[in-house]
Design a protein around this motif. Structure first.
Motif, mmCIF file in Angstrom:
data_model
loop_
_atom_site.group_PDB
_atom_site.id
_atom_site.type_symbol
_atom_site.label_atom_id
_atom_site.label_comp_id
_atom_site.label_asym_id
_atom_site.label_seq_id
_atom_site.Cartn_x
_atom_site.Cartn_y
_atom_site.Cartn_z
ATOM 1 N N TYR A 64 0.829 -1.201 0.000
ATOM 2 C CA TYR A 64 0.000 0.000 0.000
ATOM 3 C C TYR A 64 0.863 1.250 0.000
ATOM 4 O O TYR A 64 1.930 1.284 0.619
ATOM 5 N N SER A 65 0.365 2.284 -0.656
ATOM 6 C CA SER A 65 0.924 3.617 -0.474
ATOM 7 C C SER A 65 0.424 4.174 0.855
ATOM 8 O O SER A 65 -0.586 3.707 1.393
ATOM 9 N N GLN A 122 -9.366 -2.247 -0.398
ATOM 10 C CA GLN A 122 -8.998 -1.135 -1.266
ATOM 11 C C GLN A 122 -8.355 0.011 -0.483
ATOM 12 O O GLN A 122 -7.414 0.647 -0.948
ATOM 13 N N TYR A 123 -8.886 0.270 0.720
ATOM 14 C CA TYR A 123 -8.357 1.341 1.556
ATOM 15 C C TYR A 123 -8.281 0.871 3.009
ATOM 16 O O TYR A 123 -9.160 0.151 3.483
ATOM 17 N N PRO A 155 -3.345 7.120 -6.322
ATOM 18 C CA PRO A 155 -4.076 5.999 -6.916
ATOM 19 C C PRO A 155 -3.697 4.660 -6.265
ATOM 20 O O PRO A 155 -2.670 4.537 -5.603
ATOM 21 N N GLY A 156 -4.572 3.676 -6.471
ATOM 22 C CA GLY A 156 -4.285 2.326 -6.007
ATOM 23 C C GLY A 156 -4.576 2.141 -4.534
ATOM 24 O O GLY A 156 -5.236 2.953 -3.882
ATOM 25 N N LYS A 157 -4.075 1.025 -3.995
ATOM 26 C CA LYS A 157 -4.311 0.711 -2.584
ATOM 27 C C LYS A 157 -3.613 1.747 -1.701
ATOM 28 O O LYS A 157 -2.443 2.067 -1.917
#
Length: 406
Positions: A44-45, A100-101, A70-72
């Motif tokens: 994850y970011s 997702q988050y 963007p992304g996870k």
């Protein structure tokens, strides 16, 4: 500094694999960000809304915020930006992927209201508490505490009670164990100041922060006692409405927990006031100005803080399994019959007494028989938590349990 493995990790992974969004709540500095970076740092970011530029972007344009991330994504301190929740809902509804988050925040009324309104059915919630003694010692069990005769076969940790009192006095905040040279008094002084200046002001527009500091200290002096709002208000020169509101603030930010009384149609003379406990005994000891573990252990406050320690450890054992509605009560009636703790599971009541004694006796359980009147329940194993070194039976249904192995 070494990472301290957390018992909640297994349940965190299960939730991330089951829910589109996972929210981790808990008091400041209990290790939410550290946990997520350790477990999901590569997948994850990460962004924190403590960063003013990130916060301003999120508040001004939530859609642009997610375009830039963007992304996870792990979003730390999400309570600062309720504007994000509707955009998160829109985004996660576009696909069915779990995890997702991941969000973190201390549990405030507004945060939980936004979560329940915007992300109902999409979010799994975990509460992270301060370290348990299991975690401090590296003895992860991943089980919630429940009295059982099976415990007779358990091997308690090789820990002296003088060493346990050092843990009780030092407290259970991760930074104190990642950095053993850190002075607890200096740490908690900074912690209280930061908590009051940031979190309290965010939750409520309190004008007199010095009075709020006095209020927390007065509450710490009452730990393990029934909460008498009128007496507390009178001692501090406050009105009861203010006291109840401030109690709510401490609950919402995970500093204290109120244990309700066990109620049943057949138990009509119960008292209704809850009992107050701090999740971190080190904070309570600091507020009480106990300078050393030895002074604390030998003080008139020792019975209360030891009970607080036992209750907080039991609560953590449930939180770490993802259980946020604790099945835990106490009993006290107008005939002066008391039971320190009751765990309810599947219609069975497990009464528990918490004692400093190293030689507990059966008379300590004399009030537990009152629960036999409770309609719809049966009484399970009776337990005395005491400063002993092994599990043993006082009779066929009364277990003595070492406090150091909760």
């Amino acid at each position: 500094m070494a990472y301290i493995n957390r018992e909640v990790e297994d349940n965190l992974k299960k939730m991330v694999n089951a829910f589109k969004v996972v929210l981790i709540t808990g008091p400041r500095q209990v290790g939410k960000s550290t946990l997520l970076r350790q477990v999901y740092g590569d997948a994850y970011s990460y962004v924190t809304l403590d960063d003013m530029l990130e916060l301003q972007m999120a508040q001004a344009d939530p859609k642009l915020f997610f375009i830039n991330h963007p992304g996870k994504l792990i979003i730390d301190e999400v309570q600062y930006c309720p504007e994000l929740f509707m955009e998160i809902k829109r985004l996660v509804d576009q696909k069915d992927d779990p995890g997702q988050y991941i969000l973190t925040g201390f549990q405030t009324f507004s945060l939980m209201q936004n979560v329940s309104e915007s992300l109902a059915g999409r979010v799994g919630i975990l509460e992270l508490k301060p370290l348990s003694t299991r975690e401090i010692l590296g003895h992860r069990k991943n089980t919630s505490f429940k009295p059982s005769l099976d415990l007779l076969h358990a091997d308690p940790p090789d820990l002296s009670y003088s060493a346990l009192w050092e843990i009780i006095h030092r407290g259970s905040m991760p930074e104190l164990y990642r950095n053993p040279s850190l002075d607890p008094e200096s740490y908690y002084a900074s912690y209280v100041s930061t908590y009051i200046q940031r979190d309290v002001r965010q939750i409520s527009a309190i004008q007199d922060l010095n009075m709020f500091s006095r209020f927390i200290a007065a509450l710490a002096a009452r730990t393990s006692q029934e909460l008498n709002y009128a007496h507390l208000a009178q001692d501090l020169g406050l009105d009861q409405k203010t006291v109840k509101a401030w109690i709510g603030i401490l609950e919402a930010s995970g500093i204290i927990y109120l244990i309700p009384t066990f109620a049943n149609n057949q138990l009509k003379r119960i008292t209704k006031a809850p009992v107050v406990y701090f999740f971190d005994t080190g904070l309570a000891a600091y507020l009480g100005r106990w300078k050393t573990a030895q002074n604390l252990q030998n003080s008139a406050y020792s019975g209360a803080i030891l009970e607080n320690y036992c209750v907080s450890e039991i609560l953590k054992s449930y939180s770490n399994r993802g259980i946020i509605n604790y099945p835990i009560y106490f009993y006290r009636d107008k005939d002066q019959r008391e039971i320190d703790l009751i765990i309810e599971e599947s219609g069975v009541l497990y009464p528990i007494e918490i004692k400093q004694a190293a030689l507990p006796h059966i008379k300590m359980t004399k009030h537990m028989s009152v629960l036999e009147k409770a309609q719809g329940f049966r009484v399970g194993v009776k337990t005395i938590l005491a400063q002993v070194d092994r599990y043993y039976l006082l009779d066929e249904e009364t277990l003595v349990c070492p406090i150091k192995d909760i």
